[in-house]
Design a protein around this motif. Structure first.
Motif, PDB file in Angstrom:
ATOM      1  N   ALA A  86     -14.244   9.038 -11.674  1.00 18.09           N
ATOM      2  CA  ALA A  86     -14.783   8.382 -10.476  1.00 18.09           C
ATOM      3  C   ALA A  86     -14.528   6.884 -10.541  1.00 18.09           C
ATOM      4  N   THR A  87     -14.739   6.291 -11.704  1.00 14.73           N
ATOM      5  CA  THR A  87     -14.555   4.851 -11.845  1.00 14.73           C
ATOM      6  C   THR A  87     -13.086   4.467 -11.662  1.00 14.73           C
ATOM      7  N   LEU A  88     -12.211   5.172 -12.377  1.00 14.32           N
ATOM      8  CA  LEU A  88     -10.796   4.817 -12.303  1.00 14.32           C
ATOM      9  C   LEU A  88     -10.209   5.101 -10.915  1.00 14.32           C
ATOM     10  N   ALA A  89     -10.527   6.281 -10.364  1.00 10.04           N
ATOM     11  CA  ALA A  89      -9.955   6.647  -9.064  1.00 10.04           C
ATOM     12  C   ALA A  89     -10.460   5.707  -7.974  1.00 10.04           C
ATOM     13  N   THR A  90     -11.735   5.303  -8.050  1.00  7.43           N
ATOM     14  CA  THR A  90     -12.263   4.364  -7.072  1.00  7.43           C
ATOM     15  C   THR A  90     -11.549   3.025  -7.196  1.00  7.43           C
ATOM     16  N   PHE A  91     -11.276   2.629  -8.446  1.00  9.39           N
ATOM     17  CA  PHE A  91     -10.550   1.376  -8.645  1.00  9.39           C
ATOM     18  C   PHE A  91      -9.156   1.461  -8.007  1.00  9.39           C
ATOM     19  N   VAL A  92      -8.436   2.526  -8.320  1.00 12.54           N
ATOM     20  CA  VAL A  92      -7.078   2.672  -7.768  1.00 12.54           C
ATOM     21  C   VAL A  92      -7.136   2.739  -6.237  1.00 12.54           C
ATOM     22  N   GLY A  93      -8.064   3.556  -5.737  1.00 11.60           N
ATOM     23  CA  GLY A  93      -8.195   3.697  -4.282  1.00 11.60           C
ATOM     24  C   GLY A  93      -8.556   2.378  -3.619  1.00 11.60           C
ATOM     25  N   PHE A  94      -9.414   1.597  -4.279  1.00  6.53           N
ATOM     26  CA  PHE A  94      -9.820   0.309  -3.711  1.00  6.53           C
ATOM     27  C   PHE A  94      -8.633  -0.645  -3.659  1.00  6.53           C
ATOM     28  N   VAL A  95      -7.866  -0.678  -4.750  1.00  5.97           N
ATOM     29  CA  VAL A  95      -6.716  -1.582  -4.765  1.00  5.97           C
ATOM     30  C   VAL A  95      -5.746  -1.198  -3.639  1.00  5.97           C
ATOM     31  N   PHE A  96      -5.503   0.096  -3.504  1.00  3.81           N
ATOM     32  CA  PHE A  96      -4.632   0.558  -2.411  1.00  3.81           C
ATOM     33  C   PHE A  96      -5.191   0.129  -1.058  1.00  3.81           C
ATOM     34  N   ALA A  97      -6.472   0.403  -0.862  1.00  6.77           N
ATOM     35  CA  ALA A  97      -7.097   0.107   0.429  1.00  6.77           C
ATOM     36  C   ALA A  97      -7.079  -1.391   0.690  1.00  6.77           C
ATOM     37  N   PHE A  98      -7.387  -2.170  -0.332  1.00  4.31           N
ATOM     38  CA  PHE A  98      -7.421  -3.617  -0.166  1.00  4.31           C
ATOM     39  C   PHE A  98      -6.017  -4.152   0.120  1.00  4.31           C
ATOM     40  N   ALA A  99      -5.052  -3.627  -0.627  1.00  2.09           N
ATOM     41  CA  ALA A  99      -3.678  -4.090  -0.436  1.00  2.09           C
ATOM     42  C   ALA A  99      -3.208  -3.799   0.984  1.00  2.09           C
ATOM     43  N   ILE A 100      -3.596  -2.642   1.506  1.00  8.14           N
ATOM     44  CA  ILE A 100      -3.131  -2.252   2.839  1.00  8.14           C
ATOM     45  C   ILE A 100      -3.964  -2.905   3.946  1.00  8.14           C
ATOM     46  N   ALA A 101      -5.290  -2.929   3.773  1.00  8.19           N
ATOM     47  CA  ALA A 101      -6.144  -3.423   4.855  1.00  8.19           C
ATOM     48  C   ALA A 101      -6.247  -4.944   4.868  1.00  8.19           C
ATOM     49  N   LYS A 102      -6.262  -5.552   3.687  1.00  9.39           N
ATOM     50  CA  LYS A 102      -6.520  -6.993   3.637  1.00  9.39           C
ATOM     51  C   LYS A 102      -5.358  -7.779   3.040  1.00  9.39           C
ATOM     52  N   GLY A 103      -4.617  -7.146   2.132  1.00  8.97           N
ATOM     53  CA  GLY A 103      -3.608  -7.881   1.380  1.00  8.97           C
ATOM     54  C   GLY A 103      -2.364  -8.186   2.177  1.00  8.97           C
ATOM     55  N   GLY A 104      -2.124  -7.386   3.211  1.00 16.17           N
ATOM     56  CA  GLY A 104      -0.934  -7.602   4.016  1.00 16.17           C
ATOM     57  C   GLY A 104       0.346  -7.471   3.209  1.00 16.17           C
ATOM     58  N   ILE A 105       0.381  -6.524   2.227  1.00 16.57           N
ATOM     59  CA  ILE A 105       1.589  -6.385   1.413  1.00 16.57           C
ATOM     60  C   ILE A 105       2.730  -5.812   2.245  1.00 16.57           C
ATOM     61  N   LYS A 106       3.925  -6.078   1.792  1.00 27.74           N
ATOM     62  CA  LYS A 106       5.105  -5.545   2.469  1.00 27.74           C
ATOM     63  C   LYS A 106       5.212  -4.051   2.204  1.00 27.74           C
ATOM     64  N   GLY A 107       5.929  -3.334   3.067  1.00 25.89           N
ATOM     65  CA  GLY A 107       6.189  -1.918   2.838  1.00 25.89           C
ATOM     66  C   GLY A 107       5.007  -1.019   3.156  1.00 25.89           C
ATOM     67  N   GLN A 108       4.211  -1.410   4.178  1.00 29.99           N
ATOM     68  CA  GLN A 108       3.052  -0.582   4.564  1.00 29.99           C
ATOM     69  C   GLN A 108       3.475   0.840   4.921  1.00 29.99           C
ATOM     70  N   LYS A 109       4.644   0.959   5.546  1.00 31.99           N
ATOM     71  CA  LYS A 109       5.132   2.274   5.969  1.00 31.99           C
ATOM     72  C   LYS A 109       5.313   3.199   4.776  1.00 31.99           C
ATOM     73  N   PHE A 110       5.633   2.623   3.623  1.00 33.97           N
ATOM     74  CA  PHE A 110       5.803   3.409   2.420  1.00 33.97           C
ATOM     75  C   PHE A 110       4.456   3.635   1.732  1.00 33.97           C
ATOM     76  N   PHE A 111       3.633   2.581   1.679  1.00 40.85           N
ATOM     77  CA  PHE A 111       2.408   2.675   0.895  1.00 40.85           C
ATOM     78  C   PHE A 111       1.321   3.494   1.587  1.00 40.85           C
ATOM     79  N   GLN A 112       1.271   3.468   2.918  1.00 38.94           N
ATOM     80  CA  GLN A 112       0.221   4.248   3.592  1.00 38.94           C
ATOM     81  C   GLN A 112       0.328   5.743   3.296  1.00 38.94           C
ATOM     82  N   PRO A 113       1.520   6.345   3.456  1.00 42.64           N
ATOM     83  CA  PRO A 113       1.613   7.762   3.060  1.00 42.64           C
ATOM     84  C   PRO A 113       1.384   7.964   1.567  1.00 42.64           C
ATOM     85  N   MET A 114       1.839   7.029   0.748  1.00 41.46           N
ATOM     86  CA  MET A 114       1.656   7.199  -0.698  1.00 41.46           C
ATOM     87  C   MET A 114       0.176   7.212  -1.064  1.00 41.46           C
TER      88      MET A 114
END
Lengths: 562, 365
Positions: A86-114
């Motif tokens: 739970a701790t690790l998966a939440t961390f990974v999921g949060f980083v993904f969510a933050f990167a996509i929702a707030k981080g504005g990283i490039k390659g959203q089209k690739f990362f959203q399905p991933m």
């Protein structure tokens, strides 16, 4: 003014809805009856068995479990595994969510399905991959590093595969919450003098905290009730779900198996209540609802690069597992003879074709039933008002909270004798699919219907449309994305189910996941790879067809339902 | 055979709505109101939130079933007519446009239900689009339109049915101030042009004053006053109406003498006469005098009353002064005449206050 007369008038008004609508009345009764029969009754049957000793009420099974380290160890193991994952998966999921929702990283089209890809994988595909890569004859461990180790079996391997399997749950819980945090709040914090990192820790993170908590609990429960991964890669590391299965089917100790399954129920139902009555109210407070602009500058350049590397790393790791399964399908004998072959396909066709066909048939039958039932329940819950509505709402969501192992055991106990002798039939499998997955449809439907303001339906009525016309022309088209999202999830979950199904399959009606498990257990990893590959292809094809037919985007299907 | 009577087009008789939560709690949202609306009139239900105006409108539309009372349209009792058979299109506060239909389909929705031919639908939609200035937007979806445009679609969708009566539920409250003024002229123009009877709910007094033939002021589920905008503005029948519609100042006074046509009151030791009203007063009674801000004068020349200037706000065409007077505050509004300099007062300065006494109205405290 006579008070009684007034009461009669008011009563007449509120009764109007049920008495004037016999279809509604009959529908409610039928749905309630089926929920009781297929959700409450099996649970009752399992609970009753676990609490009886020679037909007398007794806590002896539970006493035995808690006083024998053989069993209590598996409880400890399950909890420990759940907490780590739970701790690790939440961390990974949060980083993904933050990167996509707030981080504005490039390659959203690739990362959203991933960020959600593992959701549609067979339950233990990653476990199979991990064995191929890191097992005793693993490509990386044995071939590249020349280690002779079985260290991947047990806690380590389980943590890896469960984190990969479940970080999408965390991601889906968190991405909506992070998006809902008004960027103005972050801008404002910076305007008041907070550096970006300070803003993150004083504004963004605290506002996301209810979501992080919710995600942790969901993954914890997911790990606890997971059956597919631990049975393949758990090794000596005993967990509750596997122990309950082995006890029930392997040892034939039905009461103890039932008791172990009941123990799984405690945390899942607990989390269900926390989720339903505490977090829900909390999470909404953070939404200010004013600004809909996306924040662009809430992270620094360095942080952006860090987020990018992390999400890319996880994505590549996930892709590696898929590549492994696909290549495993074509390799003669993994780690021994790397030559190309199609013989696994020939073998898998022989042993698996009928099962694949039957799995597909049952999923295809149950999917529309699940989606329609879910939407009807949602419609009744949101738009109608009558006594007992809360019970309907509660029962339809309850099966979400019951672990598959408990459902499987409950169904065997409840439906192996008259008047409900269903075991061995296709019907029992369809019932499991429908009632295990109906909460998804209900939840999606409720969310969709709540977004349609009552005004819109009233406006249609006001312009001259009857109730039926309004439902057909206005309500239905507006809930269409939610309907197909529910249907897609129901299909995917039916195809990839195992924890409840494994108790209920028969020679006539087997399930593909159970077959893959059997092939893995006899170390026919090539065939298992082919069958997993086939399962992924079927699921992806279904999603593709739904998207083409309905014109819905991937984000609409995976965005509206959790 | 009953005679059609255009003076009694829409009649609400003893209308009451009691909401019950099923646990014995009852709320009377509308309390025994009666109202007669003339054909072609623009009638506004005006009042603070929770006064029952929207509930009244929803009963007329058929969305709420009244607990008691009758609604008659054109001499026909419509209590039991289903909302979709009432033919009273309503413009919603949220506009309630169908998000999955184009603007054309939205406007044509009611026509389609009435099974009109494609040709007729096309013509009617085109005509109404022209009228409310939506030409060129027919193939867009509501989400792609601005708030003002959405509002016009909602209006067009109602008008296209060529109704005899149209209902408005605070249709302008989601627009910004400038657009609101523009749109209300637009609505009024179309309503007069087509000769439609309008029942219009709002909490905005300037909307009510500028658009209505009749204003119905509601308070706590009851009708406080009915009348033309001028009547209501100039002769509010209660301190509630005076406060709500005219932002009146209230001044404490004491009745010193009661004459046949007037009452003499005393404020700050000065006595003067005010007009008598229907209310009964007795000598020595503490009363409230209401006076509009534009009937209050302020200067440094000694006159009858004294006060202390709190704030003065220059607002372009007018200047607003807030004055501390008799342990309370009153507002004075002066028009700024072109070319003349605005009177300036310092904060906290002792000023003299004078009232145009003929505008005083007396109310019970």
């Amino acid at each position: 003014m006579a008070n009684n007369k007034l009461k009669r008038r008011l009563n007449k008004n509120s009764f109007h809805q049920l008495t004037s609508d016999p279809a509604l009345f009959i529908g409610v009764i039928l749905i309630l009856a089926s929920l009781v029969l297929f959700i409450v009754y099996p649970l009752y049957a399992a609970a009753k068995l676990s609490l009886s000793d020679d037909g007398v009420f007794s806590l002896s099974q539970y006493q035995y479990i808690f006083t024998h380290s053989y069993y209590s160890k598996s409880i400890m193991n399950s909890v420990m595994l759940g907490a780590i994952v739970a701790t690790l998966a939440t961390f990974v999921g949060f980083v993904f969510a933050f990167a996509i929702a707030k981080g504005g990283i490039k390659g959203q089209k690739f990362f959203q399905p991933m960020a959600i890809l593992p959701i549609i994988s067979p339950p233990f595909m990653f476990a199979l991959s991990v064995i191929l890569l890191f097992g005793r004859n693993g490509l990386i461990t044995a071939k590249l590093l020349h280690m002779d180790t079985s260290g991947v079996y047990g806690l380590k391997g389980l943590v890896i595969v469960q984190v990969i399997t479940m970080y999408p749950i965390a991601y889906m819980t968190l991405v909506g919450i992070l998006q809902a945090i008004d960027p103005d709040l972050e801008t404002c914090a910076m305007n008041l003098g907070a550096k970006r990192i300070k803003t993150f820790f004083t504004v963004t993170l605290p506002l996301a905290l209810p979501g992080i908590f919710a995600s942790w609990l969901l993954v914890f429960v997911g790990s606890l009730t997971d059956f597919g991964n631990p049975i393949i890669i758990g090794g000596e590391f005993d967990v509750l779900s596997v122990r309950a299965y082995l006890e029930f089917t392997g040892m034939g100790n039905l009461p103890r198996g039932a008791a172990l399954a009941m123990l799984l129920l405690v945390p899942t139902v607990g989390v269900f209540f926390i989720q339903k009555y505490i977090i829900k109210n909390k999470a909404y407070v953070t939404i200010t609802g004013k600004s809909s602009r996306r924040g662009s500058s809430s992270v620094t350049g360095v942080a952006k690069i860090g987020l990018f590397i992390f999400t890319l790393g996880v994505s590549l790791f996930v892709i590696m597992f898929y590549v492994t399964i696909i290549s495993g399908s074509f390799i003669k004998l993994w780690s021994v003879d790397w030559s190309f072959t199609l013989r696994h396909f020939v073998y898998a066709w022989d042993v698996g074709f009928t099962t694949l066909k039957n799995t597909l048939i049952l999923a295809t039958i149950s999917t529309p039933i699940t989606a329609v039932l879910g939407m009807i329940i949602a419609f009744i819950v949101v738009r109608k008002s009558f006594a007992g509505k809360q019970i309907l709402d509660f029962l339809s969501m309850l099966s979400y909270a019951i672990p598959g192992t408990a459902v499987g055991i409950g169904y065997i106990l409840a439906f192996n004798k008259a008047p409900f002798k269903l075991s061995g039939t296709a019907f029992i499998l369809i019932a499991v699919y429908v009632f295990r997955n109906v909460p998804i449809g209900v939840q999606g439907g409720i969310a969709a219907l709540k977004q349609i303001s009552g005004d819109i339906e009233e406006s249609s009525t006001n312009l001259g449309a009857s109730t039926a016309y309004t439902f057909r022309k206005i309500t239905l088209p507006l809930v269409r994305p939610a309907f197909f999202a529910g249907a897609t999830f129901a299909f995917v979950r039916s195809m990839t189910a195992i924890s409840a199904i494994i108790f209920l399959v028969s020679a006539r009606w087997n399930h593909l996941t159970v077959l893959i498990l059997a092939q893995t257990e006899i170390m026919r990893l090539g065939a298992a790879s082919v069958l997993s590959f086939a399962l992924i292809v079927v699921v992806m094809a279904f999603i593709f067809i739904i998207m083409k037919l309905t014109g819905l985007k991937q984000s609409q299907i995976f965005g509206t339902t959790k | 055979m009953e005679q059609k009577n255009d003076n009694e087009y829409l009649v609400l008789k003893d209308l009451t709505k009691i909401f019950s939560d099923g646990r014995g709690n009852e709320v009377t949202a509308v309390d025994n109101i009666s109202l007669t609306i003339k054909k072609g009139d623009f009638v506004t239900l005006l009042g603070p939130s929770g006064c029952g105006k929207t509930t009244t409108l929803r009963m007329v539309a058929g969305f709420e079933l009244q607990t008691y009372g009758d609604i008659t349209l054109d001499n026909k009792l419509i209590n039991n007519v289903a909302p979709f058979d009432r033919n009273m299109p309503m413009v919603f506060q949220s506009y309630a446009l169908f998000p999955h239909l184009t603007i054309f389909e939205n406007i044509a929705y009611g026509l389609k239900i009435r099974k009109l031919s494609k040709e007729v639908i096309k013509n009617d939609v085109a005509m109404v689009s022209q009228m409310v200035n939506l030409v060129g937007l027919e193939n867009r979806y509501p989400g792609e339109l601005s708030g003002g445009q959405q509002q016009r679609v909602a209006l067009a969708r109602a008008l296209v049915l060529k109704p005899e009566i149209i209902l408005f539920d605070e249709p302008l409250s989601n627009l910004d101030a400038k657009l609101r003024i523009q749109t209300r002229t637009e609505i009024k123009r179309v309503q007069q042009m087509m000769g439609i009877t309008a029942l219009y709910v709002t909490h905005d007094q300037s909307e009510a004053l500028s658009m209505s033939d009749q204003i119905v002021i509601m308070n706590r589920g009851e009708i406080a006053q009915v009348g033309s905008p001028e009547e209501i503005y100039n002769n509010p029948n209660s301190s509630f109406v005076a406060d709500f519609i005219g932002n009146a100042n209230f001044i404490d006074a004491k009745v010193s003498e009661i004459g046949s046509k007037s009452i003499t009151v005393t404020v700050q030791g000065n006595s003067f006469e005010v007009k008598k009203t229907d209310e009964e007063f007795s000598e020595g009674e503490e009363v409230a005098l209401a006076i509009k801000p534009e009937a209050v004068d302020i200067s440094l020349e000694p006159t009858g009353f004294t006060g202390k200037l709190d704030v003065s706000s220059f607002l372009g065409s007018i200047t607003e002064y807030k004055i501390e007077f008799e342990n309370s505050f009153i507002i004075a509004i002066h028009s700024n005449t072109a070319g003349q300099t605005v009177k300036h007062f310092k904060m906290g300065e002792e000023v003299y206050v004078d009232f145009k006494k003929e505008f005083f109205r007396i109310y019970k405290k």
